[in-house]
Design a protein around this motif. Structure first.
Motif, short mmCIF file in Angstrom:
data_model
loop_
_atom_site.label_atom_id
_atom_site.label_comp_id
_atom_site.label_asym_id
_atom_site.label_seq_id
_atom_site.Cartn_x
_atom_site.Cartn_y
_atom_site.Cartn_z
N PRO A 100 -0.12 13.19 31.09
CA PRO A 100 0.68 14.23 30.19
C PRO A 100 -0.62 15.11 29.48
N ILE A 101 -0.10 16.32 29.46
CA ILE A 101 -1.06 17.59 28.56
C ILE A 101 -0.23 18.19 28.02
N GLY A 102 -0.36 18.11 26.53
CA GLY A 102 0.47 18.87 25.60
C GLY A 102 0.19 20.32 25.59
N VAL A 103 1.07 20.96 24.84
CA VAL A 103 1.07 22.72 24.41
C VAL A 103 0.67 23.56 25.84
N LEU A 128 5.82 14.31 30.90
CA LEU A 128 5.92 15.39 29.95
C LEU A 128 5.46 14.82 28.45
N SER A 129 4.33 15.63 28.00
CA SER A 129 3.90 15.21 26.70
C SER A 129 5.05 15.30 25.67
N THR A 130 4.91 14.51 24.71
CA THR A 130 5.79 14.72 23.28
C THR A 130 5.59 16.26 22.90
N VAL A 131 4.24 16.59 22.73
CA VAL A 131 3.97 17.92 22.35
C VAL A 131 4.05 18.98 23.44
N SER A 132 5.15 19.01 23.83
CA SER A 132 5.31 20.14 24.98
C SER A 132 5.97 21.40 24.60
N SER A 133 5.69 22.61 25.02
CA SER A 133 6.11 24.02 24.88
C SER A 133 7.54 24.31 25.06
N VAL A 134 8.00 23.23 26.26
CA VAL A 134 9.46 23.29 26.45
C VAL A 134 10.17 22.16 26.17
N PRO A 135 11.38 22.19 25.87
CA PRO A 135 12.15 20.94 25.68
C PRO A 135 12.30 20.25 26.68
N MET A 136 12.39 18.94 26.45
CA MET A 136 12.28 17.68 27.93
C MET A 136 13.58 18.19 28.65
N GLU A 137 14.54 18.41 28.26
CA GLU A 137 15.96 18.44 28.75
C GLU A 137 15.61 19.82 30.05
N GLN A 138 15.08 20.94 29.50
CA GLN A 138 14.67 22.10 30.33
C GLN A 138 13.78 21.67 31.11
N VAL A 139 12.60 20.95 30.99
CA VAL A 139 11.75 20.49 32.06
C VAL A 139 12.43 19.62 33.03
N TYR A 200 -9.44 26.41 16.12
CA TYR A 200 -7.98 26.45 16.90
C TYR A 200 -7.35 25.13 16.92
N LEU A 201 -6.08 25.40 16.51
CA LEU A 201 -5.12 24.03 16.60
C LEU A 201 -3.81 24.59 16.86
N PRO A 202 -3.30 24.48 18.10
CA PRO A 202 -2.25 25.44 18.57
C PRO A 202 -0.85 24.93 17.59
N PHE A 203 -0.98 23.57 17.19
CA PHE A 203 0.28 23.12 16.57
C PHE A 203 0.51 23.91 15.14
N LEU A 204 -0.61 24.15 14.47
CA LEU A 204 -0.24 25.04 13.19
C LEU A 204 0.23 26.22 13.52
N GLN A 205 0.09 26.95 14.63
CA GLN A 205 0.83 28.06 14.93
C GLN A 205 2.20 27.74 15.49
N GLY A 206 2.80 26.51 15.40
CA GLY A 206 4.05 26.22 15.89
C GLY A 206 4.09 25.74 17.23
N GLN A 207 3.07 26.03 18.01
CA GLN A 207 3.04 25.67 19.31
C GLN A 207 3.29 24.17 19.77
N GLY A 208 4.08 23.93 20.82
CA GLY A 208 3.88 22.35 21.21
C GLY A 208 5.14 21.83 20.44
N LEU A 209 5.70 22.38 19.58
CA LEU A 209 6.76 21.51 18.88
C LEU A 209 8.19 21.66 19.39
N ALA A 210 8.25 22.00 20.64
CA ALA A 210 9.75 22.09 21.42
C ALA A 210 10.66 20.97 21.27
N ASN A 211 10.12 19.81 21.57
CA ASN A 211 10.82 18.66 21.46
C ASN A 211 11.28 18.02 19.99
N TYR A 212 10.21 18.38 19.08
CA TYR A 212 10.60 18.16 17.72
C TYR A 212 11.77 19.09 17.07
N LEU A 213 11.57 20.13 17.36
CA LEU A 213 12.30 21.36 16.90
C LEU A 213 13.63 21.18 17.44
#
Ligand SMILES: Cc1cc2nc3c(=O)[nH]c(=O)nc-3n(C[C@H](O)[C@H](O)[C@H](O)COP(=O)(O)O)c2cc1C
Ligand SMILES: CC(C)CC(=O)C(=O)O
Length: 390
Positions: A100-103, A128-139, A200-213
């Motif tokens: 698993p590799i996020g973002v 698939l990482s929890t912090v993916s850029s695409v929701p798990m259903e789409q993956v 640089y922390l991608p989550f602060l720009q909202g990256q990798g939050l697809a599953n959460y959002l």
């Protein structure tokens, strides 16, 4: 089951004079890393390449492989070779999963979709990482588009909200993920000097939050929808993600929340492995997160034998952190791993060449493994044991 690329077939392709004018994609992880360096900005490249602190543990991961040697055996018939392994009730074409590799959206526009499709094409499980850029259903749908029911596991990060964890796991079950990997070693971010320097922390720009959002239980925690207040959603994510209080009690909750096989990732001590089995988990993954969390931690391969001994035949032990080539896979198997996770190299291949890059990097690893196995006098990965090591 998909056919694993034969080492010889990959060689013939590369050496074919008729194809000499075609550009040859990288064949080594180091070359992929160089290509990734060329196409990525400092922030995303450093995020992938960097480790915690002085990166001693990152180096220890590789040193642990370098310190061990294979002792090839001769004159055994290895004309038919079998890389397949049995894992959690499924037959896999090779003892390899994509870790698993996020973002991944910071590396390539298609994010997780590209490596998920590449893994599906080879029949290798995609975690698939929890912090993916695409929701798990789409993956999941993208993988099914390549091969219906392509093997996929969902990696769960602990969350302060049990509702969020339960909801994520339930979604993963519905989307056809066949195992849940709970990562234990990253309840807080390690001290990563490269990222601090690069700010640089991608989550602060909202990256990798697809599953959460996209998660109803997470959205229920927010006063207003994330579309209305994205910054508040990021803060809420950090508030639930950072969870140093996560304990065996919480693990029991996760265990009870799903009938899927549960794997614990980040185990390094044999006592933790024993306790995990007592808590009803189905497997452990020996890992130090690629040296990204505790600098000074033991190299993952060095931690493997004691964990394998503690677990015995009760459950499969997997490992990651430092796998780069076929010989690394063999060494891990020789020390008792059932399968390994392939990490950074596929992220570099993704950055440089998208889905085709990941697929090629994976095929090179498997071709190399196939040749190393046969040239060591072993016909089957299932037969590899410590007698293969000096
Ligand atoms: C950029 C990056 C992001 C990662 N994200 C996650 C993650 O979201 N979840 C997880 O369990 N592990 C994550 N990991 C750790 C990997 O699963 C794996 O343990 C690690 O990459 C192994 O080290 P190696 O790639 O050097 O072989 C990440 C690793 C990297 C390099
Ligand atoms: C910190 C996590 C959210 C992502 C991760 O696992 C990592 O960057 O290593």
């Amino acid at each position: 089951m998909p056919h694993v690329p034969h080492g010889l077939a990959m060689q013939l392709q590369a050496y074919d004079p008729a194809r000499a004018a075609e550009p040859l994609p990288p064949v080594s992880p180091e070359e992929w890393e160089r290509r990734a360096r060329e196409v990525l900005a400092d922030g995303p490249f450093g995020y992938v390449a960097g480790g915690a602190g002085a990166e001693d543990t990152m180096r220890a991961n590789r040193a642990a492989f370098a310190r061990r040697s294979l002792v090839p055996r001769m004159l055994r018939d290895v004309s038919r070779r079998d890389l397949g392994v049995e894992l959690l009730g499924h037959r896999l074409p090779a003892p390899v999963v994509l870790a698993p590799i996020g973002v991944l959206g910071i590396l390539h526009a298609e994010g997780e979709l590209a490596p998920a499709r590449a893994a599906a094409a080879e029949g290798v499980p995609f975690v698939l990482s929890t912090v993916s850029s695409v929701p798990m259903e789409q993956v999941a749908a993208a993988m099914d588009g390549v091969r219906a029911g392509a093997p996929r596991w969902f990696q769960l990060y602990p969350a302060r909200s049990r509702d969020v964890m339960a909801s994520l796991v339930a979604r993963a079950e519905r989307a056809g993920y066949t195992a849940v990997v709970v990562t234990l070693d990253t309840t807080m971010l390690g001290w990563r000097e490269t990222d601090l320097r690069n700010r640089y922390l991608p989550f602060l720009q909202g990256q990798g939050l697809a599953n959460y959002l996209s998660d109803p239980a997470f959205r229920a925690l927010l006063p207003v929808p994330p579309e209305q207040d994205p910054r508040a959603a990021v803060q809420a994510f950090l508030g639930t993600y950072v969870h140093p209080g996560f304990s065996w009690d919480d693990l029991a909750f996760v265990r009870a929340s799903t009938r899927l096989p549960l794997l614990l990732k980040g185990i390094l001590h044999p006592d933790d492995a024993r306790r995990a089995l007592d808590a009803g988990v189905d497997g452990v993954i020996v890992s130090n997160h690629g040296g990204r969390q505790v600098d000074g931690a033991i190299g993952a391969l060095d931690a493997l034998p004691a964990v394998v001994e503690a677990v015995g035949t009760r459950a499969p032990v997997l490992m990651d952190s430092g796998i780069r080539r076929g010989a690394d896979v063999l060494k891990a198997l020789a020390l008792g791993a059932r399968a390994v996770g392939f990490g950074r190299p596929y992220a570099y291949a993704l950055a440089a060449a998208g889905e085709a890059g990941v697929r090629h990097a994976l095929r090179c690893l498997l071709a190399d493994l196939d040749l190393a196995l046969g040239l060591c006098g072993q016909a089957s990965v299932a037969d590899v044991d410590a007698s293969l090591l000096a």
